[in-house]
Design a protein around this motif. Structure first.
Motif, PDB file in Angstrom:
ATOM      1  N   ALA A   1      33.343  77.131  32.280  1.00  9.94           N
ATOM      2  CA  ALA A   1      34.280  76.194  32.899  1.00  9.94           C
ATOM      3  C   ALA A   1      33.501  75.207  33.764  1.00  9.94           C
ATOM      4  N   ASP A   2      33.937  73.967  33.762  1.00  9.90           N
ATOM      5  CA  ASP A   2      33.269  72.925  34.545  1.00  9.90           C
ATOM      6  C   ASP A   2      33.770  72.991  35.986  1.00  9.90           C
ATOM      7  N   VAL A   3      33.271  73.991  36.721  1.00  5.74           N
ATOM      8  CA  VAL A   3      33.656  74.207  38.113  1.00  5.74           C
ATOM      9  C   VAL A   3      32.392  74.305  38.958  1.00  5.74           C
ATOM     10  N   ASN A   4      32.553  74.154  40.265  1.00  2.00           N
ATOM     11  CA  ASN A   4      31.399  74.131  41.166  1.00  2.00           C
ATOM     12  C   ASN A   4      30.503  75.352  41.011  1.00  2.00           C
ATOM     13  N   GLU A   5      31.106  76.499  40.805  1.00  2.00           N
ATOM     14  CA  GLU A   5      30.338  77.742  40.736  1.00  2.00           C
ATOM     15  C   GLU A   5      29.394  77.780  39.533  1.00  2.00           C
ATOM     16  N   ASN A   6      29.687  76.981  38.507  1.00  2.00           N
ATOM     17  CA  ASN A   6      28.844  76.951  37.308  1.00  2.00           C
ATOM     18  C   ASN A   6      27.867  75.780  37.290  1.00  2.00           C
ATOM     19  N   ARG A   7      28.014  74.833  38.193  1.00  2.00           N
ATOM     20  CA  ARG A   7      27.192  73.627  38.164  1.00  2.00           C
ATOM     21  C   ARG A   7      25.848  73.850  38.850  1.00  2.00           C
TER      22      ARG A   7
ATOM     23  N   GLY B   1      25.452  96.787  18.652  1.00  2.00           N
ATOM     24  CA  GLY B   1      26.200  98.029  18.782  1.00  2.00           C
ATOM     25  C   GLY B   1      26.163  98.639  20.163  1.00  2.00           C
ATOM     26  N   LEU B   2      25.547  97.939  21.127  1.00  2.00           N
ATOM     27  CA  LEU B   2      25.430  98.462  22.480  1.00  2.00           C
ATOM     28  C   LEU B   2      26.338  97.687  23.426  1.00  2.00           C
ATOM     29  N   ILE B   3      26.757  98.340  24.494  1.00  2.00           N
ATOM     30  CA  ILE B   3      27.585  97.708  25.516  1.00  2.00           C
ATOM     31  C   ILE B   3      26.832  97.765  26.837  1.00  2.00           C
ATOM     32  N   SER B   4      26.688  96.616  27.479  1.00  5.49           N
ATOM     33  CA  SER B   4      25.909  96.535  28.712  1.00  5.49           C
ATOM     34  C   SER B   4      26.773  96.870  29.919  1.00  5.49           C
ATOM     35  N   ASP B   5      26.151  96.777  31.082  1.00  2.00           N
ATOM     36  CA  ASP B   5      26.899  96.921  32.321  1.00  2.00           C
ATOM     37  C   ASP B   5      27.893  95.773  32.458  1.00  2.00           C
ATOM     38  N   GLN B   6      28.816  95.923  33.379  1.00  2.00           N
ATOM     39  CA  GLN B   6      29.849  94.908  33.562  1.00  2.00           C
ATOM     40  C   GLN B   6      29.257  93.610  34.095  1.00  2.00           C
ATOM     41  N   MET B   7      29.702  92.496  33.530  1.00  2.00           N
ATOM     42  CA  MET B   7      29.275  91.175  33.952  1.00  2.00           C
ATOM     43  C   MET B   7      30.525  90.349  34.238  1.00  2.00           C
ATOM     44  N   ASP B   8      30.341  89.187  34.835  1.00  2.00           N
ATOM     45  CA  ASP B   8      31.500  88.329  35.073  1.00  2.00           C
ATOM     46  C   ASP B   8      31.079  86.872  35.049  1.00  2.00           C
ATOM     47  N   GLY B   9      32.050  86.009  34.824  1.00  3.42           N
ATOM     48  CA  GLY B   9      31.804  84.579  34.796  1.00  3.42           C
ATOM     49  C   GLY B   9      33.112  83.824  34.861  1.00  3.42           C
ATOM     50  N   ILE B  10      33.009  82.511  35.028  1.00  2.00           N
ATOM     51  CA  ILE B  10      34.190  81.648  35.078  1.00  2.00           C
ATOM     52  C   ILE B  10      34.188  80.814  33.812  1.00  2.00           C
ATOM     53  N   PHE B  11      35.154  81.064  32.954  1.00  2.00           N
ATOM     54  CA  PHE B  11      35.153  80.500  31.615  1.00  2.00           C
ATOM     55  C   PHE B  11      36.449  79.767  31.297  1.00  2.00           C
ATOM     56  N   MET B  12      36.366  78.971  30.239  1.00  2.00           N
ATOM     57  CA  MET B  12      37.540  78.422  29.568  1.00  2.00           C
ATOM     58  C   MET B  12      37.610  79.088  28.200  1.00  2.00           C
ATOM     59  N   LEU B  13      38.809  79.367  27.756  1.00  2.02           N
ATOM     60  CA  LEU B  13      38.972  79.969  26.436  1.00  2.02           C
ATOM     61  C   LEU B  13      38.789  78.899  25.363  1.00  2.02           C
ATOM     62  N   GLU B  14      37.940  79.173  24.383  1.00  2.00           N
ATOM     63  CA  GLU B  14      37.757  78.229  23.277  1.00  2.00           C
ATOM     64  C   GLU B  14      38.573  78.638  22.056  1.00  2.00           C
TER      65      GLU B  14
ATOM     66  N   ASN C   1      25.204  70.691  32.480  1.00  2.00           N
ATOM     67  CA  ASN C   1      24.195  70.072  31.627  1.00  2.00           C
ATOM     68  C   ASN C   1      24.480  70.402  30.157  1.00  2.00           C
ATOM     69  N   ARG C   2      23.685  69.819  29.266  1.00  2.00           N
ATOM     70  CA  ARG C   2      23.928  69.992  27.835  1.00  2.00           C
ATOM     71  C   ARG C   2      23.857  71.458  27.418  1.00  2.00           C
ATOM     72  N   LYS C   3      22.868  72.176  27.932  1.00  2.00           N
ATOM     73  CA  LYS C   3      22.718  73.585  27.573  1.00  2.00           C
ATOM     74  C   LYS C   3      23.939  74.388  28.003  1.00  2.00           C
ATOM     75  N   GLN C   4      24.442  74.097  29.191  1.00  2.00           N
ATOM     76  CA  GLN C   4      25.622  74.808  29.675  1.00  2.00           C
ATOM     77  C   GLN C   4      26.856  74.461  28.843  1.00  2.00           C
ATOM     78  N   LYS C   5      26.978  73.197  28.460  1.00  2.00           N
ATOM     79  CA  LYS C   5      28.135  72.783  27.661  1.00  2.00           C
ATOM     80  C   LYS C   5      28.123  73.431  26.281  1.00  2.00           C
TER      81      LYS C   5
END
Length: 244
Positions: free
Chosen positions: A207-213, A180-193, A221-225
């Motif tokens: 997303a499988d991009v350099n910034e996430n590797r 029920g809580l909302i945190s501060d703003q965050m960001d990331g590079i994602f693919m929509l599932e 890696n498996r955890k990221q996937k």
């Protein structure tokens, strides 16, 4: 016959088909000048983009300009008379100082970018239409015109644009939710599932991009996937296309 004294004859900004980046060049009095930075800054706007702002956020912004509705109708007439259903108006904006901005969206292009020929053709036809209206005294004589594509900087509507760009990486700014809580703003590079319209939430994966590797040239890696993020529509503050 009076014709428009175009302070800027043409200003074209086209995203390349391969990368979705916009080319920027400005024509003044028949002379081509190179310019750096966003073209809207060249025309005097430094306001951050927002949904419906008439710029990279799309939509129509007439700003209470008396002749704005007539200029908008003229642009819509050109699209309806000379272009197919795959070319749409992404954004339209006018200013009291006589600037007219039009961003065209090609619905069949991966990045939504019309070809340079299509932008030039619209520019030519729209100028002709405006000259006719100016001749009748319906809009000011002295105008500046920019025709462009939205580019990768376009703001994506959530959930409206998600299905269209679901196969592309997106940079998403969001508020993390939980208990029920909302945190501060965050960001990331994602693919929509997935998107659940009824529940009003979406699920993202990295997303499988350099910034996430973990390292250059290394895959996720498996955890990221396996990692997933669920956000409500309201928790997504901003989403844009990402170019690796």
């Amino acid at each position: 016959r009076r014709r428009a004294s175009w302070r800027v004859q043409r200003a074209l900004a086209q995203a390349t088909r391969a990368r979705g980046r916009r080319r920027r060049s400005v024509w003044r009095s028949g002379k081509r000048m190179k310019t750096k930075g966003p073209m809207l800054r060249y025309f005097g706007s430094a306001t951050p983009p927002g949904i419906g702002d008439g710029g990279n956020g799309g939509g129509v912004a007439l700003r209470d300009v008396k002749w704005g509705a007539r200029a908008l109708a003229a642009a819509e007439e050109v699209l309806g008379e000379h272009f197919g259903d795959d070319i749409a108006m992404f954004a339209f904006k006018v200013s009291p100082k006589g600037y007219v901005y039009v961003r065209l969206d090609k619905l069949t292009n991966r990045y939504g970018c019309p070809g340079i020929e299509e932008i030039e053709n619209f520019n030519r036809l729209y100028k002709q239409k405006l000259d006719e209206i100016i001749e009748r005294g319906e809009i000011p004589l002295d105008l500046a015109l920019e025709i462009s594509s939205p580019g990768a900087e376009r703001l994506l509507k959530v959930p409206g644009d998600l299905d269209r760009f679901k196969d592309m990486a997106m940079r998403v700014q969001y508020h993390a939710e939980g208990d029920g809580l909302i945190s501060d703003q965050m960001d990331g590079i994602f693919m929509l599932e997935s998107v659940d319209i009824q529940a009003e939430h979406c699920v993202w994966k990295l997303a499988d991009v350099n910034e996430n590797r973990a390292g250059k040239g290394r895959p996720l890696n498996r955890k990221q996937k396996d990692w997933r993020l669920q956000t409500s529509f309201d928790a997504v503050m901003k989403a844009t296309l990402y170019l690796d």
